[in-house]
Write a protein that holds these residues in place. Structure first.
Motif, mmCIF file in Angstrom:
data_model
loop_
_atom_site.group_PDB
_atom_site.id
_atom_site.type_symbol
_atom_site.label_atom_id
_atom_site.label_comp_id
_atom_site.label_asym_id
_atom_site.label_seq_id
_atom_site.Cartn_x
_atom_site.Cartn_y
_atom_site.Cartn_z
ATOM 1 N N GLY A 74 0.794 -1.230 0.000
ATOM 2 C CA GLY A 74 0.000 0.000 0.000
ATOM 3 C C GLY A 74 0.818 1.267 0.000
ATOM 4 O O GLY A 74 0.261 2.351 0.234
ATOM 5 N N GLN A 75 2.117 1.182 -0.276
ATOM 6 C CA GLN A 75 2.982 2.359 -0.281
ATOM 7 C C GLN A 75 3.317 2.757 -1.724
ATOM 8 O O GLN A 75 3.520 1.897 -2.579
ATOM 9 C CB GLN A 75 4.292 2.079 0.478
ATOM 10 C CG GLN A 75 4.108 1.631 1.919
ATOM 11 C CD GLN A 75 3.519 2.727 2.787
ATOM 12 O OE1 GLN A 75 3.998 3.848 2.817
ATOM 13 N NE2 GLN A 75 2.454 2.389 3.520
ATOM 14 N N TRP A 76 3.382 4.068 -1.931
ATOM 15 C CA TRP A 76 3.887 4.554 -3.209
ATOM 16 C C TRP A 76 5.412 4.603 -3.099
ATOM 17 O O TRP A 76 5.999 5.620 -2.805
ATOM 18 C CB TRP A 76 3.316 5.933 -3.541
ATOM 19 C CG TRP A 76 1.899 5.888 -4.027
ATOM 20 C CD1 TRP A 76 0.776 6.323 -3.404
ATOM 21 C CD2 TRP A 76 1.465 5.338 -5.277
ATOM 22 N NE1 TRP A 76 -0.328 6.091 -4.168
ATOM 23 C CE2 TRP A 76 0.060 5.487 -5.329
ATOM 24 C CE3 TRP A 76 2.117 4.740 -6.348
ATOM 25 C CZ2 TRP A 76 -0.693 5.063 -6.411
ATOM 26 C CZ3 TRP A 76 1.367 4.303 -7.430
ATOM 27 C CH2 TRP A 76 -0.024 4.471 -7.458
ATOM 28 N N ARG A 77 6.011 3.457 -3.348
ATOM 29 C CA ARG A 77 7.457 3.315 -3.249
ATOM 30 C C ARG A 77 7.978 2.857 -4.619
ATOM 31 O O ARG A 77 7.841 1.705 -4.992
ATOM 32 C CB ARG A 77 7.842 2.296 -2.175
ATOM 33 C CG ARG A 77 9.336 2.149 -1.940
ATOM 34 C CD ARG A 77 9.658 0.971 -1.038
ATOM 35 N NE ARG A 77 9.063 1.061 0.286
ATOM 36 C CZ ARG A 77 8.019 0.339 0.691
ATOM 37 N NH1 ARG A 77 7.439 -0.512 -0.140
ATOM 38 N NH2 ARG A 77 7.533 0.466 1.912
ATOM 39 N N PHE A 78 8.544 3.800 -5.376
ATOM 40 C CA PHE A 78 9.050 3.468 -6.696
ATOM 41 C C PHE A 78 10.307 2.608 -6.580
ATOM 42 O O PHE A 78 11.018 2.675 -5.571
ATOM 43 C CB PHE A 78 9.365 4.729 -7.490
ATOM 44 C CG PHE A 78 8.145 5.451 -8.017
ATOM 45 C CD1 PHE A 78 6.886 5.189 -7.501
ATOM 46 C CD2 PHE A 78 8.249 6.388 -9.033
ATOM 47 C CE1 PHE A 78 5.766 5.850 -7.967
ATOM 48 C CE2 PHE A 78 7.142 7.057 -9.512
ATOM 49 C CZ PHE A 78 5.892 6.785 -8.984
ATOM 50 N N PRO A 79 10.612 1.790 -7.575
ATOM 51 C CA PRO A 79 11.865 1.028 -7.555
ATOM 52 C C PRO A 79 13.064 1.964 -7.381
ATOM 53 O O PRO A 79 13.033 3.120 -7.820
ATOM 54 C CB PRO A 79 11.887 0.341 -8.927
ATOM 55 C CG PRO A 79 10.441 0.225 -9.294
ATOM 56 C CD PRO A 79 9.795 1.467 -8.756
ATOM 57 N N PRO A 80 14.133 1.485 -6.733
ATOM 58 C CA PRO A 80 15.274 2.369 -6.423
ATOM 59 C C PRO A 80 15.859 3.024 -7.657
ATOM 60 O O PRO A 80 15.942 2.420 -8.734
ATOM 61 C CB PRO A 80 16.282 1.413 -5.765
ATOM 62 C CG PRO A 80 15.466 0.268 -5.279
ATOM 63 C CD PRO A 80 14.318 0.132 -6.221
ATOM 64 N N CYS A 81 16.270 4.287 -7.466
ATOM 65 C CA CYS A 81 16.927 5.018 -8.545
ATOM 66 C C CYS A 81 18.444 4.848 -8.413
ATOM 67 O O CYS A 81 18.964 4.541 -7.340
ATOM 68 C CB CYS A 81 16.542 6.493 -8.517
ATOM 69 S SG CYS A 81 16.867 7.297 -6.930
ATOM 70 N N VAL A 182 3.716 7.899 0.941
ATOM 71 C CA VAL A 182 4.677 8.272 -0.096
ATOM 72 C C VAL A 182 6.077 7.971 0.416
ATOM 73 O O VAL A 182 6.513 8.511 1.436
ATOM 74 C CB VAL A 182 4.550 9.763 -0.475
ATOM 75 C CG1 VAL A 182 5.567 10.122 -1.548
ATOM 76 C CG2 VAL A 182 3.135 10.064 -0.943
ATOM 77 N N VAL A 183 6.771 7.088 -0.281
ATOM 78 C CA VAL A 183 8.116 6.671 0.112
ATOM 79 C C VAL A 183 9.040 6.836 -1.083
ATOM 80 O O VAL A 183 8.726 6.368 -2.184
ATOM 81 C CB VAL A 183 8.137 5.211 0.592
ATOM 82 C CG1 VAL A 183 9.559 4.777 0.949
ATOM 83 C CG2 VAL A 183 7.210 5.029 1.784
ATOM 84 N N GLY A 184 10.178 7.476 -0.868
ATOM 85 C CA GLY A 184 11.156 7.619 -1.932
ATOM 86 C C GLY A 184 11.000 8.921 -2.697
ATOM 87 O O GLY A 184 9.900 9.480 -2.831
ATOM 88 N N LEU A 185 12.127 9.391 -3.192
ATOM 89 C CA LEU A 185 12.154 10.688 -3.869
ATOM 90 C C LEU A 185 11.313 10.697 -5.138
ATOM 91 O O LEU A 185 10.582 11.658 -5.405
ATOM 92 C CB LEU A 185 13.610 11.054 -4.192
ATOM 93 C CG LEU A 185 13.819 12.322 -5.026
ATOM 94 C CD1 LEU A 185 13.328 13.541 -4.263
ATOM 95 C CD2 LEU A 185 15.278 12.475 -5.403
#
Length: 785
Positions: A74-81, A182-185
């Motif tokens: 349930g988190q908006w966590r995009f794959p690592p940049c 919202v997780v991650g830049l």
């Protein structure tokens, strides 16, 4: 123990009581081993630092975000940049860890300062953690304790030895919390500002840099004054340190904070959903061009407002780059959020009745295999094959029509005759080799209806089959259609299309003219397009597919539920949408004629066959080499006429010295010419033989219904229970002839001009016989049930 001179002396030999000393050593080794393993467990970095689910992120071919699907937790966590934009990197290090690029994972001065501040405040007001330590804390997800802080400090040094500073910063930015879910830049930049992180302004970067410090207490929807004060204080530091100039500082401090999370882009939602189902938690670069995708979606939305008034609710479109065989636009449907109208159904991949959209492939393989020439006449007459009674869209018959015109006008009956001559199993096999994946039943299941929508097809398959044809004309290898541009060396597939045959097919359908459906000349287009439409039985599916040297556009319109609607015709609905899309694309030059694909020969102008020795009107033409195996014109025949042209004669029965006119005449079978002459007033029928001077071997009569053969007739019951009647129909080359009808030995009656006779025959086997005034006779056997 022994006794010597009164003294007790202990023996040096060990006794059983001293054995525990060995066991103590072993337990000591075990304790040290467990301690070592515990330390190893606590202070060794796992191979995968973050074991968390990620959102599925889909971008276009240029890296522009098309859409995303939320992570499993349930988190908006995009794959690592891999990298962090310069502005955010400068802001986060200035706010969280100013000595980031100089320490080895821990900052003793920061820890000492934090201890002093905490002692003075008698509570924890500062942690002294570096960005490296915070990265470890985010990966472990443990409660904040002194012991945990010690573990974080040790692991931070290990992290510094494994990763570079930019990599550590990227790990932190990808997993830091930014408020809410919202997780991650990456997710934060899109959710709060609606664009990618590399497009952040100084004010936006500073806002995001201060959020992870206390995301639960301060974020754009909560405690906004404190957030604004922290942001501006960071901007002041950046200005004082010389990172930004006065103008940038003034502009940044004047920018307002975001009011609420912005929605993520929702381009190509069906494609994003498809990728999320097959590759969850991945960052996927598709072949789609977002600019083209949005323009196509806008066109479909505009047309949807028109069609929905007629209760036509669903549309789909795809654009293929012929040069790369990749999809540039993928619009699986309209109104994705509208579940009531099946907006989430991806129609591009959904099997639908093919209508007439497969006819160019039959024309192509018939040319390719030497079955016909481009303009070979095909019959367009009533047909009944074991109860299968196809009809043309306009419910009319041309009698005979060139194959090229039959395909251009999408006539059903000539196509059925062509498929019958070519063979259903052979065409079925060709379609499967060409890429049609929906033929899941044997050829006998489809029969002749295969060419009229009896089989299902997907817009994906059909569009890429047209793209394969376009590629073959440009000497490009055949490959699978793609949605991912990474594969620069795709698997090659065996070729199935001959460039010469494709050239003739595209030449036939580039000027499609069907006045009963649509007038192509009133559709604005700046380029020549080879295009075809299709309409399924019951007006359930409308198709249009077009090809140029650079693009293929496929459009489907209808209701995903399968509900038919009057007016749902390919030429009236799908074709205008297709041309709108083509007009949006850059114009493409027309195909070049393939070199070495044709041979030159003479072809009869009227029949489209190879010239026979009786053809007076022939012209040079380029045909495929296989076309040389086709039959010479069978419709031109030599005749001898009386001087007035009113009768045919045999030369040996004329009086000596009486002149005879010799001509080569174009003669069609009786049923063909019955309909053909209605559209071709220049056509003339053969005159009868002069009485006593010849017998006509060319029958002037033919049954239209039922057709010749042993026919079984089922008479339907009427409402009152009585047996029904049957109407026999006959064609005669002499429009003024009188025809007499008989059943077995009984006379029924006579017809003139229009030869239709209706009666109720008794059950059983019968012989229907017709005789005209010239004595010509024709019979038909029927069995009445």
């Amino acid at each position: 123990m022994t006794q010597i001179h009164g003294l007790r002396v202990h023996s040096s030999r060990p006794t059983r009581r001293e054995a525990p000393s060995g066991r103590k050593n072993r337990w000591r080794m075990i304790r040290w081993t467990v301690a070592f393993l515990l330390v190893l467990y606590l202070f060794c970095l796992p191979r995968k630092l973050f074991d968390v689910p990620y959102a599925t992120v889909v971008t276009d071919r240029h890296g522009e975000l098309l859409g995303a699907r939320i992570a499993a937790d349930g988190q908006w966590r995009f794959p690592p940049c891999d990298t962090v934009p310069e502005k955010f990197g400068r802001c986060i290090t200035a706010f969280e860890d100013r000595h980031f690029y100089r320490h080895f994972g821990i900052n003793p001065l920061a820890i000492a300062r934090a201890c002093k501040q905490n002692l003075q405040a008698r509570r924890i007001v500062s942690g002294g953690s570096t960005l490296t330590m915070q990265t470890i804390r985010l990966s472990r997800g443990q409660r904040r304790t002194v012991g945990e802080k010690l573990i974080e400090a040790i692991l931070a040094t290990r992290l510094e030895s494994r990763y570079s500073k930019p990599e550590i910063l990227a790990l932190y930015a990808s997993h830091a919390p930014f408020g809410g879910n919202v997780v991650g830049l990456d997710a934060a930049a899109w959710r709060y500002f609606g664009h990618a992180p590399d497009q952040l302004s100084w004010a936006e970067a500073a806002t995001l840099a201060v959020l992870p410090n206390a995301p639960a207490m301060i974020h754009p929807a909560k405690n906004r004054p404190a957030l604004l004060e922290k942001r501006n204080r960071l901007l002041q530091y950046l200005y004082d340190s010389g990172d930004i100039d006065e103008i940038a500082y003034d502009l940044a401090t004047s920018e307002p904070l975001p009011t609420e999370p912005a929605p993520l882009p929702r381009a190509a939602p069906h494609l994003v959903t498809r990728f999320a189902a097959g590759n969850p938690g991945k960052r996927i670069t598709s072949s789609v061009d977002k600019n083209i995708q949005l323009q196509v979606e806008s066109i479909l939305d505009r047309w949807h407002l028109t069609f929905v008034r007629s209760d036509i609710r669903n549309m789909a479109a795809i654009i293929i780059d012929v040069h790369t065989n990749e999809a540039l636009a993928y619009c699986g449907n309209v109104q994705f959020e509208d579940n009531a109208s099946s907006g989430q159904v991806d129609v591009i991949r959904a099997p639908r009745s093919s209508g007439s959209i497969l006819k160019p492939f039959l024309y192509c393989i018939a040319l390719q295999d030497g079955q016909i020439l481009p303009h070979t006449l095909l019959p367009d007459i009533p047909i009944n094959i074991n109860g299968f009674v196809p009809q043309n869209f306009n419910m009319q018959y041309d009698g005979a029509i060139p194959a090229s015109a039959a395909i251009a006008r999408s006539l059903n009956i000539p196509s059925v005759h062509l498929l019958r001559a070519y063979s259903v199993p052979k065409f079925y096999d060709f379609l499967k080799r060409a890429g049609l994946t929906t033929l899941t039943r044997p050829p006998a299941h489809y029969g002749l209806s295969l060419i009229l929508g009896g089989a299902e097809a997907t817009l994906w398959d059909v569009s890429f089959m047209y793209a394969d044809m376009a590629r073959s004309l440009q000497n490009m290898p055949r490959t699978k259609g793609r949605l991912l541009p990474e594969d620069k060396n795709p698997e090659l597939l065996p070729p199935v299309f001959s460039p010469g045959a494709v050239w003739q097919v595209f030449d036939a359908i580039k000027e499609v003219y069907r006045p009963e459906e649509i007038d192509r000349r009133y559709i604005p287009s700046v380029q020549r397009i080879a295009w075809k439409t299709g309409t399924s039985y019951g007006f359930r599916d409308a198709w249009a597919v077009g090809a140029t040297s650079r693009y293929v556009v496929g459009v489907w319109i209808g209701n995903a539920s399968g509900e038919g609607k009057p007016g749902l015709v390919g030429g009236r609905t799908a074709a205008p949408v297709m041309f709108d899309i083509f007009n949006m694309l850059p114009a493409s030059p027309w195909f070049s004629r393939p070199e070495g694909a044709f041979v030159e020969t003479s072809v009869c102008r009227r029949s489209g066959h190879l010239k026979s020795r009786f053809c007076d009107d022939a012209a040079p033409a380029l045909i495929l080499p296989g076309g040389l195996r086709t039959t010479a014109c069978p419709y031109h025949t030599p005749v001898s006429l009386t001087p007035d042209g009113r009768h045919r004669v045999y030369e040996n029965c004329t009086e000596a010295g009486q002149p005879v006119i010799r001509q080569n005449r174009f003669v069609l079978p009786p049923v063909w010419e019955w309909y053909y002459r209605q559209h071709h007033p220049e056509y003339t029928t053969l005159p009868p033989f002069l009485p006593g001077c010849g017998e006509d071997t060319h029958s002037p009569m033919a049954f239209i219904y039922p057709q010749a053969g042993n026919i079984r007739v089922h008479l339907p019951r009427q409402l009152d229970g009585s047996a029904g009647e049957i109407t026999f129909e006959l064609a005669h080359s002499n429009s003024s002839a009188t025809v007499f009808w008989h059943i077995d030995t009984d006379y029924l009656g006579a017809t003139r001009d229009f030869h239709k006779y209706t009666f109720r025959p008794p059950s059983g086997k019968h012989r229907i016989t017709v005789v005209d005034t010239e004595g010509n006779t024709l019979s038909l056997n029927i069995t009445v049930e």
